[in-house]
Design a protein around this motif. Structure first.
Motif, PDB file in Angstrom:
ATOM      1  N   SER A 156       0.226  -2.618  -7.041  1.00 29.34           N
ATOM      2  CA  SER A 156       1.237  -3.437  -7.704  1.00 29.34           C
ATOM      3  C   SER A 156       1.547  -4.676  -6.870  1.00 29.34           C
ATOM      4  CB  SER A 156       2.509  -2.610  -7.921  1.00 29.34           C
ATOM      5  OG  SER A 156       3.521  -3.394  -8.508  1.00 29.34           O
ATOM      6  N   GLY A 157       1.703  -4.479  -5.576  1.00 23.02           N
ATOM      7  CA  GLY A 157       1.950  -5.620  -4.695  1.00 23.02           C
ATOM      8  C   GLY A 157       0.781  -6.579  -4.643  1.00 23.02           C
ATOM      9  N   VAL A 158      -0.442  -6.037  -4.618  1.00 24.27           N
ATOM     10  CA  VAL A 158      -1.633  -6.888  -4.593  1.00 24.27           C
ATOM     11  C   VAL A 158      -1.711  -7.745  -5.848  1.00 24.27           C
ATOM     12  CG1 VAL A 158      -4.159  -6.864  -4.662  1.00 24.27           C
ATOM     13  CG2 VAL A 158      -2.931  -5.357  -3.091  1.00 24.27           C
ATOM     14  N   SER A 159      -1.437  -7.151  -6.998  1.00 26.97           N
ATOM     15  CA  SER A 159      -1.481  -7.899  -8.257  1.00 26.97           C
ATOM     16  C   SER A 159      -0.441  -9.009  -8.273  1.00 26.97           C
ATOM     17  CB  SER A 159      -1.254  -6.950  -9.436  1.00 26.97           C
ATOM     18  OG  SER A 159      -2.266  -5.961  -9.494  1.00 26.97           O
ATOM     19  N   ALA A 160       0.746  -8.725  -7.750  1.00 23.30           N
ATOM     20  CA  ALA A 160       1.789  -9.756  -7.695  1.00 23.30           C
ATOM     21  C   ALA A 160       1.364 -10.902  -6.781  1.00 23.30           C
ATOM     22  CB  ALA A 160       3.093  -9.136  -7.208  1.00 23.30           C
ATOM     23  N   ILE A 161       0.764 -10.571  -5.642  1.00 23.93           N
ATOM     24  CA  ILE A 161       0.305 -11.613  -4.715  1.00 23.93           C
ATOM     25  C   ILE A 161      -0.803 -12.442  -5.349  1.00 23.93           C
ATOM     26  CG2 ILE A 161      -0.837 -11.995  -2.497  1.00 23.93           C
ATOM     27  CD1 ILE A 161       0.617  -9.508  -1.468  1.00 23.93           C
ATOM     28  N   GLY A 205      -6.558  -6.323  -0.488  1.00 26.75           N
ATOM     29  CA  GLY A 205      -5.514  -5.441  -0.988  1.00 26.75           C
ATOM     30  C   GLY A 205      -6.037  -4.081  -1.405  1.00 26.75           C
ATOM     31  N   ALA A 233       1.732   1.686  -5.726  1.00 23.50           N
ATOM     32  CA  ALA A 233       2.649   0.680  -5.188  1.00 23.50           C
ATOM     33  C   ALA A 233       1.885  -0.435  -4.480  1.00 23.50           C
ATOM     34  CB  ALA A 233       3.635   1.337  -4.227  1.00 23.50           C
ATOM     35  N   THR A 234       0.841  -0.063  -3.741  1.00 21.84           N
ATOM     36  CA  THR A 234       0.052  -1.084  -3.042  1.00 21.84           C
ATOM     37  C   THR A 234      -0.662  -1.990  -4.027  1.00 21.84           C
ATOM     38  OG1 THR A 234      -0.286   0.486  -1.225  1.00 21.84           O
ATOM     39  CG2 THR A 234      -1.703  -1.457  -1.284  1.00 21.84           C
ATOM     40  N   ALA A 256       2.691  -7.576 -11.346  1.00 19.25           N
ATOM     41  CA  ALA A 256       3.021  -6.380 -10.562  1.00 19.25           C
ATOM     42  C   ALA A 256       3.051  -5.142 -11.451  1.00 19.25           C
ATOM     43  CB  ALA A 256       4.363  -6.573  -9.862  1.00 19.25           C
ATOM     44  N   LEU A 272       0.651  -1.818 -11.226  1.00 22.69           N
ATOM     45  CA  LEU A 272       1.232  -0.488 -11.139  1.00 22.69           C
ATOM     46  C   LEU A 272       0.689   0.424 -12.230  1.00 22.69           C
ATOM     47  CD1 LEU A 272       3.428   1.347  -9.797  1.00 22.69           C
ATOM     48  CD2 LEU A 272       4.994   0.508 -11.553  1.00 22.69           C
TER      49      LEU A 272
END
Length: 545
Positions: free
Chosen positions: A379-384, A409, A376-377, A163, A167
């Motif tokens: 960051s969420g995509v990378s975490a998923i 994403g 932010a989007t 994440a 980011l």
């Protein structure tokens, strides 16, 4: 007499006189023809411009409840449009223009604007694309700052690290792009013929263009859709990456061949990310251009709606718009390219000031919403991606799942970016305007009342705390005084009892110096009293704020 009547003799006309009369009549015919031609050209040009400006007139059919003032405003607006059309047609005809030359000029202006859009968007796409390519070549650009973030957060979770990398990577790209926009704006300032800056247009045209703008929701949707050119790039990049990754992980592949295939996959990904990013930016700009042309926000009418830098009372005296028209008529792609090079040079000279301006623009509502939403989007995509692929051992399946998540994403991220770039600043401005308007005094009064109540509550709490502390100090001091007084009374009582006992013992035994013992005890008591009087007042040592 011969019987023949001679009649009145015919006057003899010289050859020179006949020739002069012919020339005079020819000149008169020529003059009439030129005036008629100019009048004819003016009429045709007027009709052409009148049709062009029709979309910028206000409809004369108003709702039944429309007031007389509403009708007057519509009539005044349309009258100003008519005045623009008449004055422009008159000047064009007086300068020898006809309908065909006007059409050719406007066609050339449209062609030049298309080329300008391509050139300016190519330059605009370079910073974002170069940063994205550099991140692929040098992963430490992302990994090191991301590691610092996770260390500060006190976590070593792989999902948190992913994440953080998403980011950091997104912020590096969009912030660099944002900082470069000031230089791009300088290069593109008043670059287009068919889209003029608002401050260079007559007010009547500015009002008409505002009526052409779609709703904020529609603008956000258009901005999000136009940014999906990057999704097309990602389809190509991720599909090719999955294909090349499958080749690099074929069973029985020699280590040297596997290393070569892996390198090829990485190189192709970097190349498509960079070059595809520039092409995607250019495609997005042309989609925006076509949308604006369709809605009337970009049109040849803006050439004729320009006003002079030095205001004129009479429209017929304005000439700035005609200079723009002549530039559109006389400019070729070659001369336009030369002007573009000059603009780039001027922007390069002002790099420092434009960079500072770009840094300042990072704090605008549009920048915060667009860049923040994008980062932010991602960051969420990378975490998923990390969470979804952590348990997958097959390299090919892992690459396929990761690329699929990235595709979906990134489409969302670029959609958010496009939407906020389109309406972020407008939404913030409207919110500020709503708050500042007098008819919204109630929310402001409520906010002020809440702040006042909070402040009063805090003051009351401070006052209560101060009083409580003072009471506690007073009670402590009174308790101490009472304790000392009780102790002193106890000592006096004990001394009296002791003296009585000693006197009794002395009378019984004799030889004991009771007076000396009493003096010694009284001296110790007096010393104890003196120490008590010297104790400082504890209240004097406390300062309440």
């Amino acid at each position: 007499m011969d019987g023949v009547s001679r009649g009145t003799p015919t006057p003899v006309v010289s050859h020179t006189q006949v020739e002069n009369d012919t020339r005079t009549e020819g000149r008169r015919a020529t003059e009439i023809t030129a005036a008629q031609r100019r009048e004819h050209n003016q009429r045709e040009i007027h009709e052409h411009l009148d049709t062009m400006f029709q979309k910028y007139r206000k409809p004369t059919t108003l709702p039944p409840d429309a007031s007389a003032e509403d009708h007057a405003k519509v009539a005044e607006h349309n009258r100003k449009i008519d005045a623009l059309v008449s004055s422009r047609a008159e000047l064009l005809a007086s300068e020898g223009e006809d309908l065909d030359s006007v059409r050719r000029t406007l066609d050339n202006a449209h062609s030049l604007d298309k080329k300008s859009t391509s050139g300016s968007s190519f330059v605009a796409g370079l910073p974002f694309a170069l940063v994205a390519g550099a991140q692929h070549l040098y992963p430490s650009m992302v990994e090191v700052p991301a590691k610092m973030l996770t260390t500060l957060a006190g976590t070593t979770s792989p999902v948190a690290e992913a994440a953080a990398q998403g980011l950091v990577g997104a912020l590096e790209a969009v912030v660099t792009d944002q900082i470069s926009t000031a230089a791009q704006n300088e290069m593109n300032k008043d670059l287009l013929f068919l889209k003029a800056p608002e401050e260079k247009l007559h007010d009547v045209m500015v009002d008409a263009l505002k009526d052409k703008e779609s709703t904020l929701l529609r603008q956000a949707g258009d901005g999000a859709a136009e940014m999906q050119t990057f999704t097309a790039r990602n389809v190509l990049r991720n599909g090719l990456d999955t294909h090349l990754s499958s080749k690099a992980n074929q069973p029985g592949l020699r280590p040297e061949a596997q290393a070569t295939a892996t390198t090829n996959a990485a190189n192709s990904r970097t190349a498509i990310t960079s070059a595809g990013g520039v092409l995607a930016t250019m495609a997005t700009s042309h989609l925006a251009r076509m949308r604006e042309e369709k809605s009337g926000l970009r049109d040849a009418a803006q050439i004729f709606a320009r006003k002079d830098a030095e205001p004129k009372e009479n429209l017929a005296d304005e000439r700035d718009w005609y200079e723009t028209y002549k530039a559109a008529k006389d400019t070729s792609f070659k001369t336009m390219a030369g002007h573009a090079a000059s603009r780039v040079g001027n922007a390069t000279i002002g790099t420092l000031s434009s960079t500072l301006e770009g840094v300042r623009s990072l704090g605008t509502a549009r920048s915060v919403l667009a860049n923040g939403g994008f980062a932010a989007t991602f960051s969420g995509v990378s975490a998923i991606q990390q969470a979804a692929t952590a348990s997958i051992s097959n390299p090919l399946v892992k690459a396929g799942v990761s690329n699929a998540i990235n595709l979906v994403g990134s489409a969302a991220a670029f959609g958010v970016y496009g939407a906020m770039n389109a309406v972020g600043q407008k939404v913030a401005d409207k919110a500020s305007e709503w708050y500042d308007k007098d008819n919204h005094a109630a929310p402001k009064a409520a906010a002020r009342q809440a702040m006042e109540s909070t402040r009063n509550g805090a003051n009351h709490a401070i006052e209560a705390t101060r009083n409580g502390v003072n009471h506690a100090i007073e009670a402590t001091r009174n308790g101490a005084n009472q304790a000392m007084e009780s102790a002193r009374n106890g000592i006096d009582s004990a001394l009296a009892t002791g003296r009585q006992t000693l006197n009794t013992a002395s009378s019984m035994v004799g030889g004991i110096d009771t007076d000396a013992i009493t003096r010694q005890l009284m001296g110790q008591v007096n010393e104890l009293r003196q120490r008590q009087r010297q104790q400082p007042n504890e209240e004097d040592g406390i300062e309440m704020v």
